[in-house]
Design a protein around this motif. Sequence first.
Motif, PDB file in Angstrom:
ATOM      1  N   ASN A  53       0.866  -1.187   0.000  1.00  0.00           N
ATOM      2  CA  ASN A  53       0.000   0.000   0.000  1.00  0.00           C
ATOM      3  C   ASN A  53       0.899   1.232   0.000  1.00  0.00           C
ATOM      4  N   SER A  68      -5.380  -3.002   1.840  1.00  0.00           N
ATOM      5  CA  SER A  68      -5.471  -3.564   0.491  1.00  0.00           C
ATOM      6  C   SER A  68      -6.628  -2.904  -0.255  1.00  0.00           C
ATOM      7  N   GLN A  77      -1.747   0.918  -5.128  1.00  0.00           N
ATOM      8  CA  GLN A  77      -1.114  -0.392  -4.921  1.00  0.00           C
ATOM      9  C   GLN A  77       0.317  -0.354  -5.437  1.00  0.00           C
TER      10      GLN A  77
END
Length: 258
Positions: A53, A68, A77
């Motif tokens: 992250n 997530s 991401q």
Amino acid sequence: MNILIVYAHPEPTSLNASLRDFSVQRLQAAGHSVQVSDLYAMQWKATVDSGDNLAHEPGTPFHISPESKYAFENGLQSPDIAAEQAKLMWADAVLFQFPLWWFSMPAIMKGWFDRVYAYGFAYGVGEHSDRRWGDRYGEGKLAGKRAMLIVTTGGWEQHYGPRGINGPINDLLFPIQHGMLYYPGFDVLPPFVEYRVRAMDEARFAEVSGRLGERLDTLATATPIAFRKQNFGDYLIPSMELHPEVAPGQTGFAAHIA
Ligand SMILES: Cc1cc2nc3c(=O)[nH]c(=O)nc-3n(C[C@H](O)[C@H](O)[C@H](O)COP(=O)(O)OP(=O)(O)OC[C@H]3O[C@@H](n4cnc5c(N)ncnc54)[C@H](O)[C@@H]3O)c2cc1C
């Protein structure tokens, strides 16, 4: 079709590498577009951590699922995760190829699933309520795509037979085929499993690749495993048990196949 091969073997001269090369050639010759995620060659990072992250605040606890979700929804991401998700969305069919290691996939491939299958991408999709338990097992972001395992084993076929000591191969592969492929929506084709591969020579390789080639030729048309869909009456919601009138008296993995 667009076909992705997710491949895990460390050795470029291995049998698995030869079979992968065969598959790429066969599929391209048939007019398909092929991408390969060669996990060892890519030095794929197999472990989930806070670096996945990009918005994670150093020094704060790493809350895996919510982070997530946040990273997936906000384009934050790690780029290697986003790139694999893009390949999955591009693909019409995905082949997962690996040698059976300790009755499962090599750890590097398990780590591919752990990281690529983000919250909001592979799980936590759709409405979650007392009436509906998300889009999964037959629905989900990967619905409409096909998946197939290509697996080699050291053990004999009989060792993986209905009464074989290792347990039936379909039971061993159930957590992968049902839990990891059917869960986010894939239609899962019966696996291609080649047993006892240490005893391999050129003649057998030609025979094996012939059989594999036939499976590749029918990727678009082969009948998927008839796993039961979650949201169409076979299961009680929210207990997620099979309805008493479905496969009465049957338990275990086989009960989840119609
Ligand atoms: C950590 C670990 C765990 C394992 N756990 C299990 C398990 O749980 N269950 C189980 O059944 N097995 C297990 N095995 C065995 C494993 O599944 C096999 O070693 C593997 O499937 C072999 O695939 P490979 O690509 O590594 O074959 P390779 O070792 O590369 O090759 C196998 C044979 O094929 C030959 N060959 C290679 N390329 C060609 C070619 N192009 N043409 C003709 N012949 C060729 C090689 O010379 C060799 O004889 C395990 C192995 C390891 C290392």
